[in-house]
Design an enzyme around this catalytic site. Structure first.
Site, PDB file in Angstrom:
ATOM      1  N   LYS A  13       6.941  -0.868   0.162  1.00  0.00           N
ATOM      2  CA  LYS A  13       5.952  -1.030   1.069  1.00  0.00           C
ATOM      3  C   LYS A  13       5.722  -2.735   0.865  1.00  0.00           C
ATOM      4  CE  LYS A  13       2.330  -1.640  -1.655  1.00  0.00           C
ATOM      5  NZ  LYS A  13       1.668  -2.912  -1.605  1.00  0.00           N
ATOM      6  N   ASP A 135      -0.605   3.665  -5.293  1.00  0.00           N
ATOM      7  CA  ASP A 135       0.250   3.454  -4.154  1.00  0.00           C
ATOM      8  C   ASP A 135       1.468   4.808  -4.167  1.00  0.00           C
ATOM      9  OD1 ASP A 135      -0.625   1.243  -3.543  1.00  0.00           O
ATOM     10  OD2 ASP A 135       0.745  -0.032  -4.693  1.00  0.00           O
TER      11      ASP A 135
END
Length: 294
Positions: A13, A135
């Protein structure tokens, strides 16, 4: 007969934007962020095997790996037992702000849930992921998300258009904890406007998205790894619409003018001696795993 592996991609990401709002009572920082999945990925394989949990990931093998910790947490909360074999082929650089460890943990949770017949529904699996790391919950789902809290409170944003990216990674990484410590000393909190991001993403304008790039942690991380600023300038000078450090760094991404431009930029940078350069693009939500060979 040995059980076959289940295999999946674990996508990295980037943070298209990251603002730090302050510190919570638990000591974690309150964030606003626009998180985005990209094509760059690790490959994670899992199967039942032996009597204990084993995680193989080169120099990152063993109990310290977040995927190992996620597997132990999964077994504990599901009441399952027995040995597991986890194999991770790393392609995402470490200490890069690309969620390499978190996405491996998320992929492990997805695979284990399938392996054991889906003992957790989506909501329960997300809660488990959030317990494994800030995350991990995002990486479990992927796509384009508005993140708050520690990054674990997630809401859907309009899916990003295809954005071609060039990623550069200095040899040195950034320790996330140290970056936040320095921010507390020298940083200034910013504010993201969700409506601006919703309009830019829904409109599909790459230039508008590039104009909204923002990261409060750059000022804290650049003194730790000065190359971050140099890499940003190199990408901008190569014609990228915008450039930003991802997360706490040390990787930097540039928004290219298209796929061909991204490849040209990467080739030029490699000719100049930059080694850690990747061409990738934004992607949607993560896909399901697929059964592999034994």
């Amino acid at each position: 007969m040995e059980q076959s592996f289940l295999t999946t991609f674990a996508n990295a990401k980037i943070n298209l934007a990251l603002a730090i709002q302050g510190i919570q009572e638990d000591g974690y920082h309150e964030l606003q962020s626009v998180m985005q999945s990209i094509e760059l990925h690790d490959i994670v394989r899992v199967r039942r095997h032996g009597e204990k949990v084993v995680c193989r990931c080169g120099a990152l093998s063993g109990p310290g790996n977040l995927a190992y910790k996620a597997a132990i947490e999964f077994l504990s909360q599901s009441g399952k037992s027995g040995g597991l074999e986890i194999e991770i082929k790393k392609q995402i650089p470490i200490q890069a702000g690309l969620a390499g460890g978190s996405t491996d943990a998320a992929a492990t949770l997805r695979l284990l849930n399938q392996l054991y017949g889906n003992p957790f529904n989506n909501e329960e699996l997300l809660k488990l992921a959030a317990q494994c790391g800030a995350d991990v919950a995002f990486c479990l789902q992927g796509g384009t998300m508005w993140a708050t809290g520690r990054g674990e409170q997630l809401e859907l944003l309009p899916a990003a258009p295809r954005v071609d990216l060039v990623i550069m990674k200095p040899y040195a990484g950034v320790n996330t904890r140290e970056a936040y410590r320095r921010f507390d000393l020298v940083g200034h909190s910013g504010q993201l406007t969700r409506k601006d991001w919703e309009e830019a993403l829904a409109g599909g304008s790459i230039k508008q998205i590039a104009g909204l790039l923002y990261n409060d942690l750059e000022a804290a991380s650049i003194p730790l790894v000065p190359q971050i600023d140099k890499f940003k300038q190199s990408l901008l000078e190569s014609g990228c619409y915008g450039s930003l450090m991802s997360g706490s760094g040390s990787s930097v991404f540039g928004i290219a003018q298209g796929e061909q431009h991204a490849r040209q930029v990467a080739e030029q940078l490699r000719k100049k001696g930059f080694r850690n350069v990747w061409v990738t693009k934004t992607i949607g939500a993560v896909t399901n795993c697929m059964k592999g060979d034994s």
